[in-house]
Design a protein around this motif. Structure first.
Motif, short mmCIF file in Angstrom:
data_model
loop_
_atom_site.label_atom_id
_atom_site.label_comp_id
_atom_site.label_asym_id
_atom_site.label_seq_id
_atom_site.Cartn_x
_atom_site.Cartn_y
_atom_site.Cartn_z
N ASP A 297 0.86 -1.19 0.00
CA ASP A 297 0.00 0.00 0.00
C ASP A 297 0.89 1.24 0.00
OD1 ASP A 297 -1.92 1.94 0.33
OD2 ASP A 297 -2.49 1.35 2.37
N MET A 298 1.41 1.60 -1.17
CA MET A 298 2.37 2.70 -1.25
C MET A 298 1.70 4.05 -0.99
SD MET A 298 5.13 1.24 -1.56
CE MET A 298 5.59 -0.46 -1.80
N GLY A 299 0.44 4.18 -1.40
CA GLY A 299 -0.29 5.43 -1.13
C GLY A 299 -0.48 5.63 0.36
N GLY A 300 -0.84 4.56 1.05
CA GLY A 300 -1.00 4.64 2.49
C GLY A 300 0.30 4.93 3.20
N ALA A 301 1.39 4.32 2.71
CA ALA A 301 2.71 4.57 3.32
C ALA A 301 3.12 6.02 3.13
CB ALA A 301 3.75 3.64 2.69
N TYR A 305 3.74 8.75 6.20
CA TYR A 305 5.01 9.47 6.31
C TYR A 305 4.78 10.98 6.27
CZ TYR A 305 9.50 11.37 4.71
OH TYR A 305 10.64 12.12 4.56
N SER A 306 3.88 11.44 5.40
CA SER A 306 3.59 12.88 5.28
C SER A 306 2.95 13.42 6.54
CB SER A 306 2.70 13.14 4.07
OG SER A 306 3.32 12.74 2.87
N ARG A 307 1.97 12.64 7.10
CA ARG A 307 1.31 13.11 8.31
C ARG A 307 2.27 13.10 9.50
NH1 ARG A 307 -1.14 13.70 4.62
NH2 ARG A 307 0.04 15.62 4.92
N ALA A 308 3.15 12.11 9.54
CA ALA A 308 4.13 12.07 10.62
C ALA A 308 5.08 13.27 10.54
CB ALA A 308 4.93 10.76 10.55
N SER A 309 5.52 13.59 9.34
CA SER A 309 6.42 14.74 9.14
C SER A 309 5.71 16.03 9.51
CB SER A 309 6.89 14.80 7.69
OG SER A 309 7.58 13.63 7.32
N GLU A 310 4.45 16.14 9.11
CA GLU A 310 3.67 17.35 9.40
C GLU A 310 3.46 17.52 10.90
OE1 GLU A 310 -0.95 18.51 8.74
OE2 GLU A 310 0.10 17.74 6.97
N ARG A 428 16.73 8.39 -1.88
CA ARG A 428 16.61 8.32 -3.34
C ARG A 428 16.44 6.88 -3.80
NH1 ARG A 428 21.83 9.86 -5.47
NH2 ARG A 428 22.46 8.63 -3.65
N GLY A 429 15.51 6.68 -4.72
CA GLY A 429 15.29 5.35 -5.28
C GLY A 429 14.34 4.47 -4.50
N MET A 430 13.76 4.98 -3.39
CA MET A 430 12.83 4.18 -2.60
C MET A 430 11.39 4.27 -3.11
SD MET A 430 13.94 4.44 1.41
CE MET A 430 15.55 3.94 2.00
N GLY A 431 11.13 5.11 -4.12
CA GLY A 431 9.78 5.22 -4.66
C GLY A 431 8.99 6.39 -4.09
N ASP A 432 7.72 6.45 -4.50
CA ASP A 432 6.87 7.58 -4.11
C ASP A 432 6.54 7.61 -2.63
OD1 ASP A 432 6.82 8.53 -6.68
OD2 ASP A 432 4.93 7.53 -7.21
N ALA A 433 6.65 6.46 -1.95
CA ALA A 433 6.26 6.40 -0.55
C ALA A 433 7.15 7.27 0.34
CB ALA A 433 6.30 4.95 -0.05
N VAL A 434 8.33 7.67 -0.16
CA VAL A 434 9.24 8.48 0.66
C VAL A 434 9.17 9.96 0.29
CG1 VAL A 434 10.81 6.56 1.04
CG2 VAL A 434 11.20 8.10 -0.89
N HIS A 435 8.22 10.32 -0.58
CA HIS A 435 8.04 11.72 -0.96
C HIS A 435 6.81 12.27 -0.24
CE1 HIS A 435 11.15 11.44 -3.95
NE2 HIS A 435 10.56 10.42 -4.54
N VAL A 436 6.97 13.41 0.41
CA VAL A 436 5.83 14.02 1.11
C VAL A 436 4.81 14.52 0.11
CG1 VAL A 436 7.14 14.65 3.16
CG2 VAL A 436 7.07 16.22 1.24
#
Length: 511
Positions: A297-301, A305-310, A428-436
């Motif tokens: 579930d990359m969208g959920g990941a 991550y975005s909510r945790a950063s926020e 870098r290279g981990m996919g969209d799940a690591v982009h806020v």
């Protein structure tokens, strides 16, 4: 875990961590008042740092980085998580028992390696204290395992509440010693191992009620244990590198009278937001990311991550600004009494401001590390930590002849920012799940602007309240007024500018 549930997890862990840190403040206030910066407190700090150092190495660092993702994955995949947990418990108990036995034998060497600048008398005092408090590592390591079980099942309260017991018991013991005229330092150090037993009992019982009544037995070497060890060793090395940073700082500080005590007091102050925000986010985010990545579930990941950063930045940036703008009033009101005088306060305040500058880096590290650990990648954080260690050691040792005892604080802050930069670079290279996501990118600059507005309000208010802050009967009220002004100015500006939506917080609190 849905966003509102994720946020409630952050708040649950954050609440109990806040309770622990507030009680920790009371504990440190009592230590500074009843014992005060000097030989006894320096020896206590150096002795208590030993089990805490190994606790982070074995339990909160390497072990949990390997155990929690594997345990969470087994829960998600309907595998025998209880058997894996039992094997991990028995293996960890054997390792920590051996470590405790070796430490008790070689305590003089441990103290010399971590506080070699002490005088011979202070080293002897530290060795004696160390042999009393070191068994705490055994109980706390096992407690950390049960906390990992609880966190993986989404039960955060008992695990987060366990550290409160240490502070409650220590405060009670020192209060009793003060009332009866006993030796405060002796009551303090003897209470620590008993507090470890209480914390283990709490988390073990909570895990049993959650369906994981793990029972001790003979260790077994299984393929799962082999995989966990292979995953844990790089994380152990990475955590070990971080502990080397602490040792280097203490070695430098031990050459200056009372510097170990000053840095310890400053550390406790900036650890409040770090613990409430950074550690809480890391604890909740790691099992959630592990489950989502296992389910693809990359969208959920990405959302987690975005909510945790926020969440982290919404509370960390204003905390950092406050520590840099009003360190002296904070330290004076909290610590200036009894055996702690104005010179001690001035020294502690300088260190607090420097640590405040590094606070966002320290917190964001806790947000980024789960991205690696949830994927079973513990090697690259180790390599990054080695680079940060070299920078920290070089700065701490190199700056000491120039700036004196404050060099370890400067080195810690600069190395923290270097470590954060390396962690971002490694994504870098981990996919969209690591982009806020767009929401976080929209809110972050508004959070920063709101915190700067709050800083300006604090600066002006401190000037206006300076007479009250210097008056013994009024300084507590004046500091409370500063805190209230800071909260209203920050959250008011953040709400107006769109940095923080109070409705999001209210929803999570209600849950």
């Amino acid at each position: 875990m849905k966003p509102i549930r994720l946020m409630s997890g952050f708040l649950t862990v954050g609440f109990w961590t806040l309770a622990s840190r507030v009680l920790g403040f009371v504990r440190e206030i009592m230590i500074l008042s009843l014992i005060g910066p000097g030989p006894l407190m320096d020896a206590f700090v150096a002795a208590f740092r030993l089990p805490n150092m190994f606790r982070r190495f074995f339990a909160e660092g390497a072990f949990n980085a390997a155990f929690v993702p594997m345990f969470s994955g087994k829960l998600e995949g309907d595998e025998d998580a209880a058997r894996f947990g039992r094997d991990a418990l028995n293996g960890l108990a054997l390792v920590t028992l051996m470590l405790t036995a070796l430490a008790m034998i070689f305590m003089p060497a441990l103290v010399w390696a971590t506080a070699g600048g002490f005088s011979p008398e202070r080293i002897d005092l530290t060795v004696g204290f160390g042999r009393i408090v070191f068994p705490y590592i055994f109980f706390m390591s096992l407690s950390a395992l049960f906390s990992g079980v609880l966190n993986a099942t989404g039960r955060f309260a008992a695990a987060a509440a366990a550290p409160v017991l240490l502070n409650v018991m220590v405060i009670g013991a020192m209060t009793l010693a003060w009332i009866t005229g006993g030796g405060v330092i002796n009551w303090l150090i003897w209470t620590i191992p008993f507090a470890g037993v209480a914390q283990l009992a709490l988390t073990w019982g909570a895990a049993a009620r959650a369906g994981f009544a793990l029972k001790p037995g003979l260790p077994r070497w299984t393929p799962d244990m082999s995989l966990m060890v292979r995953t844990a060793v790089p994380a152990a090395l990475a955590t070990g590198v971080m502990q080397i940073n602490l040792v280097v700082g203490q070695l430098v500080a031990s050459q200056y009278d009372s510097a170990v005590s000053w840095l310890f007091a400053a550390d406790r102050l900036y650890q409040l937001p770090l613990g409430v925000v950074g550690i809480a986010v890391g604890i909740v985010l790691l099992p959630d990311l592990s489950r989502k990545l296992k389910a693809n579930d990359m969208g959920g990941a990405r959302d987690a991550y975005s909510r945790a950063s926020e969440f982290a930045m919404a509370l960390t940036v204003p905390s950092a600004i406050a520590l840099m703008v009003i360190p002296l009033p904070l330290v004076s009101v909290l610590f200036e009494r009894g055996a702690t005088d104005t010179d001690d306060v001035a020294a502690i305040a300088v260190a607090v401001a420097i640590y405040g500058l590094g606070l966002p880096a320290f917190v964001l590290q806790k947000v980024l590390q789960p991205q690696y650990f949830a994927r079973g990648d513990t090697k690259r954080p180790f390599y990054f930590a080695v680079v940060a260690m070299v920078i920290n050691a070089g700065l701490a040792i190199g700056l000491a002849p120039v700036v004196g005892w404050i060099a370890p604080a400067i080195a810690t802050t600069l190395a923290g920012w270097v470590m954060l930069g390396l962690l971002y670079w490694g994504l870098r290279g981990m996919g969209d799940a690591v982009h806020v996501d767009a929401r976080y990118r929209h809110r972050l600059p508004r959070i920063i602007l709101s915190a700067l507005i709050m800083g300006a309000v604090l600066w002006v208010s401190t000037i206006l309240l300076e007479p009250a802050l210097g008056t013994p009967g009024l300084r507590y009220i004046a500091l409370l007024a500063l805190i209230i002004l800071a909260a209203f100015s920050y959250f008011g500006a953040a709400h107006k500018l769109g940095g923080v939506k109070l409705s999001d917080v209210k929803g999570a609190v209600r849950r």
